[in-house]
Write a protein that holds these residues in place. Structure first.
Motif, PDB file in Angstrom:
ATOM      1  N   HIS A 534     -38.918  36.263  15.141  1.00 39.90           N
ATOM      2  CA  HIS A 534     -39.359  35.261  14.176  1.00 39.90           C
ATOM      3  C   HIS A 534     -40.027  34.072  14.866  1.00 39.90           C
ATOM      4  O   HIS A 534     -40.996  33.507  14.341  1.00 39.90           O
ATOM      5  CB  HIS A 534     -38.163  34.769  13.353  1.00 39.90           C
ATOM      6  N   ARG A 535     -39.511  33.725  16.045  1.00 38.18           N
ATOM      7  CA  ARG A 535     -40.009  32.522  16.718  1.00 38.18           C
ATOM      8  C   ARG A 535     -41.325  32.773  17.444  1.00 38.18           C
ATOM      9  O   ARG A 535     -42.217  31.923  17.408  1.00 38.18           O
ATOM     10  CB  ARG A 535     -38.945  32.033  17.705  1.00 38.18           C
ATOM     11  N   THR A 537     -43.182  36.229  17.904  1.00 34.85           N
ATOM     12  CA  THR A 537     -44.110  37.308  17.556  1.00 34.85           C
ATOM     13  C   THR A 537     -44.580  37.246  16.108  1.00 34.85           C
ATOM     14  O   THR A 537     -45.759  37.511  15.827  1.00 34.85           O
ATOM     15  CB  THR A 537     -43.442  38.668  17.835  1.00 34.85           C
ATOM     16  N   ALA A 538     -43.684  36.932  15.180  1.00 38.61           N
ATOM     17  CA  ALA A 538     -44.038  36.963  13.762  1.00 38.61           C
ATOM     18  C   ALA A 538     -45.247  36.099  13.428  1.00 38.61           C
ATOM     19  O   ALA A 538     -46.133  36.538  12.684  1.00 38.61           O
ATOM     20  CB  ALA A 538     -42.819  36.559  12.920  1.00 38.61           C
ATOM     21  N   PRO A 539     -45.342  34.859  13.954  1.00 32.81           N
ATOM     22  CA  PRO A 539     -46.535  34.069  13.611  1.00 32.81           C
ATOM     23  C   PRO A 539     -47.843  34.700  14.067  1.00 32.81           C
ATOM     24  O   PRO A 539     -48.879  34.515  13.433  1.00 32.81           O
ATOM     25  CB  PRO A 539     -46.279  32.737  14.345  1.00 32.81           C
ATOM     26  N   ILE A 541     -48.357  38.108  14.474  1.00 30.77           N
ATOM     27  CA  ILE A 541     -48.624  39.408  13.874  1.00 30.77           C
ATOM     28  C   ILE A 541     -48.649  39.359  12.354  1.00 30.77           C
ATOM     29  O   ILE A 541     -49.061  40.320  11.693  1.00 30.77           O
ATOM     30  CB  ILE A 541     -47.582  40.434  14.363  1.00 30.77           C
ATOM     31  N   ARG A 542     -48.228  38.229  11.785  1.00 31.29           N
ATOM     32  CA  ARG A 542     -48.146  38.133  10.328  1.00 31.29           C
ATOM     33  C   ARG A 542     -49.482  38.413   9.633  1.00 31.29           C
ATOM     34  O   ARG A 542     -49.520  39.150   8.639  1.00 31.29           O
ATOM     35  CB  ARG A 542     -47.608  36.748   9.924  1.00 31.29           C
ATOM     36  N   PRO A 543     -50.626  37.878  10.128  1.00 32.46           N
ATOM     37  CA  PRO A 543     -51.896  38.203   9.444  1.00 32.46           C
ATOM     38  C   PRO A 543     -52.221  39.693   9.457  1.00 32.46           C
ATOM     39  O   PRO A 543     -52.768  40.226   8.497  1.00 32.46           O
ATOM     40  CB  PRO A 543     -52.924  37.392  10.240  1.00 32.46           C
ATOM     41  N   LEU A 545     -49.984  42.264   9.611  1.00 29.05           N
ATOM     42  CA  LEU A 545     -49.072  42.966   8.703  1.00 29.05           C
ATOM     43  C   LEU A 545     -49.379  42.650   7.253  1.00 29.05           C
ATOM     44  O   LEU A 545     -49.202  43.504   6.368  1.00 29.05           O
ATOM     45  CB  LEU A 545     -47.627  42.586   9.034  1.00 29.05           C
ATOM     46  N   HIS A 546     -49.837  41.444   6.978  1.00 28.20           N
ATOM     47  CA  HIS A 546     -50.167  41.094   5.592  1.00 28.20           C
ATOM     48  C   HIS A 546     -51.292  41.984   5.064  1.00 28.20           C
ATOM     49  O   HIS A 546     -51.275  42.406   3.900  1.00 28.20           O
ATOM     50  CB  HIS A 546     -50.582  39.617   5.526  1.00 28.20           C
ATOM     51  N   ALA A 549     -49.784  45.514   4.211  1.00 28.71           N
ATOM     52  CA  ALA A 549     -48.484  45.504   3.552  1.00 28.71           C
ATOM     53  C   ALA A 549     -48.389  46.547   2.439  1.00 28.71           C
ATOM     54  O   ALA A 549     -47.300  47.063   2.156  1.00 28.71           O
ATOM     55  CB  ALA A 549     -48.187  44.109   3.012  1.00 28.71           C
TER      56      ALA A 549
END
Length: 751
Positions: A534-535, A537-539, A541-543, A545-546, A549
């Protein structure tokens, strides 16, 4: 402690006496000056120094400087220069700047010492051959063939015998080698000269003692005198500090206090200069001998100085039996030993050999100061080139309509010519992905990139800029004020490390791991891993995965083993949405219609080929597979009936393995490496039975895939490709297997 230090001090004493006399002879100083420096280096520097095992004394690396000072100012003035250099060293030590000396490139230091060694060897070779050394190393080189061709007397035999003993000594039994080689060589030459009546040049130590006089102020230009003081202080100080660092690697005791060591070296040089001795520095030969002889404390160094003093006072007359030609031969040997091939090998890995060679050549051909300055200048230029180095790669994507440009490093005006040359290769009107992985960009580089982007976009192309490291281009384009400092590199994410390794890396040195119940380990690790995701990798890879989705579009069906050491996304450098993965024990694909029936793998195959439309099915095996080991053992687990039933699907692989061995079609002893059941080697040719079965199992599963009608039909139509991979765990290498070749043959490719 003394039971270790006392014998060590005697060994160092036996090494130090001949070396001290030889260095004094090479320096053009009275021979007694070498012994005085040995005494002061042992007692003063040893008692006050920051290293407990380093031995100080006259150093061969300073012989050229001292020889030049003696010829220019005379011996008493040279002693005053040594005294003043000691005062400068003490001041630097008090100011705690010792670690600054470590900023000098080791390539320069080793090159300087090697150059000094060559100069000493060339000059003393003339003495060995019955002549006199010339004023410069170049003259010694030119005059050496003529010196060799001249008629020689018996004195040459003393020098040759000394060299022979020094060369042969390391090859003798350990019991004999307990006597230091320099001492054995000089004793051999002295005994031979006395018994055979050779006419040799004798050393007169009492006459050397009578040459002593109080230090006097040098006469001449004060700029030259000040430069000489600084040169002696820096060379002796740097050599001592580097020797301390090297000596620390040889023992497990207390580490060196470098500022204290530099202060002690200064005090020793003040004393030796006042008493008429040579300059003092830490000497690696004596320090290494001290450690290997078992020294535990500074008492060994101090006692060795005491032994030298007692020898000079009570046994100095014995030196008269040593031929001067033998002492010169010892210096020739020491000079060539200073050209350390090991240092060249280490520098080669860091591409610093040019600095070493330039320094060595400069010292030999130009002079000590000139050679050091030449080496420092070249080292600075190479460092500047590395610090401002940039990599520019412009390559078309496989589709041909899109280009990828990567700029990596520090983008300065020095890299603009290369940058513009690569960017000119990009065709007009194409779509370009420009990745900037840079830690600095100056104005010239920004203007070059910005001008190319505007021109490319005016020609109908597009440029997408992705700054991976920091937004240097974006800030410059917006007119924001840029700081001149380089962006510090980001600490790389170690997401691929096992949890246990990351826990170990995260703890401070010496802090024990917290005691946890085994049942708590897995949940704690999972939660810590999720928090890290969350701290960090998520920021990022979020675009991605979005955008995927709602639907997945993998290109590969990837069938591999459930082994925890095989991580598909890691070994294929793939990301979310690339692999539709099936994992089971043994990476098995049950043949159609085989009993016991298993629809889990069949369902995945049907869904991947019929719904997802994958274009490739990959089976990936690995070295040391436990499932294949169970098949080779031929015995069921008994207590794990489900596993026993599942392993029946590996029967065709085992049958193929047995048939291959019986028919002799395999090449068990050939191939390209030496794989082992524990994951060693390359895992291909020549492995043991287990790894051969692991590789053959991959080929068999590809054949099993063809028993499924949909797969067979798509393969025949050219719409589906079957690929076999083999992951060697021990070497972390992925190999592509050829399903048409023998299982032990070389792979079609090493990825």
């Amino acid at each position: 402690m003394l039971r270790h230090d006392l014998p060590a001090s005697l060994v160092v004493f036996l090494v130090a006496v001949p070396l001290s006399l030889g260095i004094a002879a090479a320096s053009g100083a009275p021979l007694m000056a070498g012994l005085i420096a040995g005494v002061v280096g042992g007692v003063v520097a040893g008692a006050m120094g920051g290293s407990v095992v380093q031995v100080s004394g006259p150093a061969a690396g300073l012989a050229l400087v001292v020889a030049d000072l003696v010829s220019r100012y005379g011996w008493p003035a040279t002693c005053m220069i040594t005294l003043l250099a000691g005062g400068l060293q003490m001041m630097l030590g008090v100011l705690r700047v010792a670690r600054t000396a470590l900023a000098v490139s080791p390539a320069v230091v080793h090159g300087m010492l090697a150059g000094v060694g060559v100069v000493i060897a060339l000059s003393q070779a003339h003495v060995v051959l019955g002549g006199s050394p010339h004023a410069s190393a170049l003259e010694n080189i030119v005059g050496l063939p003529g010196q060799v061709a001249r008629e020689h007397g018996e004195a040459v035999l003393a020098g040759l015998l000394t060299l022979a003993v020094l060369i042969a000594w390391p090859r003798l039994p350990q019991r004999v080698r307990s006597v230091p080689a320099p001492l054995a060589a000089l004793l051999s030459a002295a005994a031979a000269a006395a018994l055979l009546g050779w006419e040799v040049t004798r050393i007169d130590l009492p006459a050397s003692l009578s040459q002593w006089s109080a230090p006097v102020w040098p006469q001449g230009d004060w700029h030259g005198i000040a430069g000489a003081v600084v040169l002696v202080a820096l060379l002796a100080g740097v050599e001592s500090l580097l020797c301390s660092v090297a000596t620390d690697k040889l023992h497990d005791g207390e580490r060196t206090d470098l500022d204290r060591e530099l202060t002690a070296q200064g005090a020793a040089n003040i004393v030796t200069g006042a008493l008429g001795g040579l300059p003092v520095a830490g000497v690696i030969v004596r320090s290494t001998t001290n450690v290997r002889a078992g020294a535990r404390s500074r008492w060994s160094t101090v006692l060795h100085g005491v032994w030298i003093l007692l020898f000079a006072v009570g046994l100095g007359w014995t030196v008269a039996f040593v031929p001067m030609e033998a002492l010169a031969a010892l210096l020739v040997f020491i000079g060539f030993q200073m050209v350390n091939v090991g240092h060249v090998r280490n520098l080669h890995g860091h591409r610093e050999v040019p600095v070493y060679v330039a320094t060595l050549a400069g010292v030999v051909l130009l002079g000590l100061a000139e050679g050091v300055l030449l080496g420092l200048g070249l080292a600075a230029l190479l460092a500047l080139r590395r610090l401002t180095g940039v990599t520019v790669r412009a390559r078309p994507e496989p589709c041909g309509r899109r280009w990828h440009v990567l700029i990596d490093g520090s983008l300065t005006f020095l890299g603009v010519p290369r940058l513009t040359a690569e960017l000119r290769a990009v065709p007009a009107g194409t779509e370009v992905d420009l990745e900037l992985n840079i830690d600095f960009m100056d104005n010239a580089a920004f203007e070059a990139v910005h001008a190319w982007r505007q021109e490319h976009e005016r020609g109908g192309g597009t440029v997408h800029i992705d700054e991976l490291h920091d937004e240097w281009y974006t800030m410059a384009a917006s007119g924001a004020r840029l700081f001149p400092a380089k962006t510090p590199p980001r600490i790389p994410d170690r997401w691929w490390l096992p949890w246990s390794h990351r826990r170990r890396r995260g703890r401070a040195a010496g802090v024990p791991a917290p005691v946890r119940h085994p049942a708590q380990t897995a949940p704690d690790d999972l939660m810590a891993g999720a928090t890290e995701f969350h701290r960090r990798t998520a920021p990022l890879i979020r675009p991605v995965l979005h955008g995927m989705a709602r639907v997945q579009q993998p290109s590969h069906l990837f069938i591999t083993c459930a082994d925890s050491r095989v991580v598909p996304n890691l070994i294929t450098a793939s990301g979310p949405g690339d692999l539709f993965t099936v994992r089971n024990i043994g990476n098995l694909v049950p043949r159609r219609g085989m009993t016991p029936a298993d629809d889990s793998v069949t369902a995945a195959i049907e869904y991947a080929t019929g719904v997802l439309g994958v274009r490739t099915v990959t089976v990936c095996g690995h070295s040391g597979c436990g499932a294949m080991a169970a098949l080779l053992g031929g015995k069921g687990t008994g207590e794990l009936p489900g596993l026993d039933r599942w392993l029946r699907h590996g029967g065709p692989s085992l049958a193929r393995f047995v048939a291959d061995g019986v028919s002799g079609t395999g090449h068990a002893e050939g191939g390209t490496g030496e794989g082992h059941g524990d994951g060693g080697g390359d895992g291909l040719g020549g492995g043991g039975p287990l790894d051969r079965l692991c590789r053959l199992n991959v080929i068999q599963q590809l054949d099993n895939l063809r028993t499924h009608p949909r797969v067979d039909r798509l393969v025949r139509a050219g719409e589906l490709e079957l690929v076999g991979l083999y992951f060697d765990i021990g070497t972390a290498r992925v190999h592509m297997l050829d399903r048409t070749a023998a299982p032990d043959a070389a792979p079609t490719a090493t990825i």
